[in-house]
Design an enzyme around this catalytic site. Structure first.
Site, mmCIF file in Angstrom:
data_model
loop_
_atom_site.group_PDB
_atom_site.id
_atom_site.type_symbol
_atom_site.label_atom_id
_atom_site.label_comp_id
_atom_site.label_asym_id
_atom_site.label_seq_id
_atom_site.Cartn_x
_atom_site.Cartn_y
_atom_site.Cartn_z
ATOM 1 C CG ASP A 106 7.199 39.803 31.641
ATOM 2 O OD1 ASP A 106 6.260 39.028 31.363
ATOM 3 O OD2 ASP A 106 7.393 40.246 32.793
ATOM 4 C CG ASN A 130 3.096 40.203 32.651
ATOM 5 O OD1 ASN A 130 3.446 39.492 33.593
ATOM 6 N ND2 ASN A 130 3.494 41.453 32.526
ATOM 7 C CD GLU A 169 9.623 44.459 36.287
ATOM 8 O OE1 GLU A 169 10.295 44.561 37.339
ATOM 9 O OE2 GLU A 169 8.557 43.834 36.229
#
Length: 591
Positions: free
Chosen positions: A478, A480, A331
């Protein structure tokens, strides 16, 4: 006033300590500077110098043009300068009752090589104007400075916090930031120099430090900063000084941050044979700065603490304090990488690579320590594109075609994989494949994530087994995926059954059953923390550093912040933590 300025300018030109705009090395006071910028990829070269009458000249000439034409143009400019000076003298003479008309003749103009030989006028400009040559205009002589160091950009962050590093953005031509000279100044407090001010000698700025990165103390709260930078090329050549002032004053910091206690374990860079890794979803500004984020996702977070400038202060202090060798970020806004993180981490010895998501403003960033690693190759992919176009994934693509609803969702995702092969700078036989990703986020998207991770591991296998046989891998990101998920199970165990519950994570209509396997022996270096993501409505472990068990082992895991620290302001992000995720940090060593 004009006479004073002109007098000061003349003193500056004659000073051995002064630099003419675009100039280079220190030279004898009797020799002026002629600054030439000549880049092979550009059709023209530029020439800057100051005529004897004090007027500055900036010329653009074709690189292939014969030198004689450029010299003729210089002679014309010099004659015009003399003519203007003559008119001023005529007016002055008339005021005192003197007569006489000055006759202006173009001065002889020649260029001499370093060894004193006249340069042939038919020689092309690009070859004629060499560093150290001498340009003669009448009686005046100019030392040619070809491509001297020059700053093209110098910026300070908009937000300055006491106790947090201020990392300038420095862009230079024919220079490198690590060879530049830096001087930091603070604004003088009102009233501090009243006595000196009465005599007219009061300095507006007080020097504070001479370093690339400056951390203002609490004593500087309320004061602006100024930075002076002199570009250098590492070969004792320095260009013209530039300076920039902060747009606002230093503000008070937030006090204790969640990462302060973690820095106690990472005060120094790891020694030879060890590698410190950081993996961190830093919360993209494009997601933090929305009405939905402020009112629904993070209503507990003070609005100013969601501002990019504020969070960047915390993030740069946190990342620099880990003294990492490899940093994997998710991100990352493109503008944040270019304008903030890359310049800041460059100052701490880290080189950055960026991969943007398809049709997005954010992506992945990998940073590696320059004195430990060099970059051999990059192998970044977008999952959807690779699945369709790379023959590596044909078998998987054919299986997926049987489930058109799932296939459509997979191909709509913008997720990417960043893969780099690094080589040890001290032992070139040691190479490592490092990967970074951010998988699909939806809680019911377990089947999509399984397809994405299958593509990722197949791609990594091609690099670490085919292109660079038997090199170890580190795979961060990440994901998730909580530890009980199919994705985590697949990565950790090496296979996933076709009847795993994640194949129907979004209901029967999106069922897709297929067994998957990969050849790696991977271990979650930081284990399975209670959470790496802590927001108002959810907390869980989503982030991992997977390492090759056959080649690497864990030396230490840097403890995560305590639950009390994480929840001091209810959840994350907060005034003391820049993201809704927590960085994973560990030290590895080669087996």
């Amino acid at each position: 006033m004009w006479r004073k300025l002109r007098s000061a300018f003349r003193r500056l030109r004659g000073s051995s300590a002064a630099f003419f705009a675009g100039g280079g090395r220190r030279l004898p006071t009797t020799m002026e500077r002629a600054v030439v910028r000549c880049v092979p990829s550009e059709p023209k070269l530029s020439l800057q110098f100051v005529l004897p009458d004090g007027s500055a000249r900036h010329m653009q000439r074709d690189q292939a043009e014969p030198l004689g034409r450029a010299l003729a143009r210089i002679a014309t400019n010099a004659a015009k300068g003399h003519a203007k000076a003559g008119k001023k003298n005529k007016k002055a003479r008339a005021e005192v009752g003197l007569a006489g008309e000055a006759v202006v003749v173009a001065p002889p103009v020649r260029l001499f090589s370093r060894d004193g030989e006249a340069v042939a006028e038919e020689m092309p400009n690009a070859a004629a104007w060499q560093d150290g040559a001498v340009l003669q205009i009448g009686e005046a002589q100019y030392r040619v400075e070809r491509n001297p160091p020059a700053l093209t950009e110098l910026q300070l962050p908009r937000s300055l916090l006491a106790g947090f590093p201020v990392c300038p953005k420095v862009s230079a031509e024919f220079a490198a930031p690590q060879h530049c000279l830096f001087r930091w100044y603070r604004e003088q407090r009102p009233g501090a120099g009243e006595e000196a001010a009465a005599s007219g000698d009061s300095p507006a700025w007080v020097e504070e430090a001479a370093e690339r990165v400056f951390t203002p103390s609490n004593a500087l709260v309320g004061l602006r900063l100024k930075l002076q930078c002199t570009p250098g090329d590492g070969e004792q050549r320095y260009g013209p000084l530039r300076e920039v002032e902060s747009s606002g004053p230093v503000e008070a910091g937030p006090g204790a941050c969640t990462f302060d206690s973690r820095h106690l374990y990472t005060k120094k860079v790891c020694g030879e044979g060890s590698i410190r890794i950081v993996s961190y979803n830093i919360l993209a500004d494009t997601y933090a700065q929305t009405e939905f984020s402020r009112t629904v996702l993070y209503p507990y977070c003070a609005p100013y603490a969601l501002e990019l400038d504020y969070r960047q202060n915390l993030l740069k202090k946190e990342l620099s304090g880990y003294n990492a060798d490899l940093i994997f970020l998710q991100e990352v806004d493109k503008s944040v990488f270019v304008d903030s993180l890359a310049p800041a981490l460059d100052a701490f010895g880290l080189e950055g690579l960026f991969k943007i998501k398809e049709k997005q403003h954010e992506g992945l960033a990998t940073f590696y320590r320059r004195d430990k690693f060099s970059l051999l190759t990059q192998h970044d992919i977008a999952f959807s594109e690779a699945l369709l176009s790379d023959s590596l994934h044909k078998e998987l693509c054919d299986k997926l075609a049987k489930y058109p609803l799932v296939q459509e969702k997979v191909l709509q995702r913008s997720s990417v994989l960043q893969v780099s092969v690094l080589q040890s700078t001290t032992n070139p036989s040691k190479k490592i494949c490092v990967a970074n990703t951010h998988l699909y986020w939806h809680p019911k998207g377990g089947n999509i994530r399984l397809i994405q991770i299958a593509v990722a591991l197949s791609h990594i296998k091609h690099i670490a087994c085919d292109l660079y046989p038997s090199i170890p891998i580190i795979f961060c990101g990440d994901f998730n995926s909580i530890p009980s998920s199919g994705t985590y199970t697949f990565i950790n165990s090496g296979d996933i059954a076709e009847d795993h519950e994640d194949w129907v994570s979004n209901g029967e209509e999106e069922r897709c059953n297929m067994p998957l396997s990969h050849p790696f022996k991977l271990l979650s270096a930081c284990g399975e923390p209670a959470y790496t993501n802590y927001v108002g409505g959810f907390h869980g472990c989503l982030d991992y550093i997977f390492i090759d068990k056959n080649a690497l082992e864990v030396e230490q895991v840097i403890p995560l912040p305590s639950h009390e620290e994480v929840t001091t302001y209810q959840a994350l992000p907060s005034v003391s933590h820049p993201s809704d995720h927590i960085a994973l940090v560990c030290d590895l060593k080669w087996k």
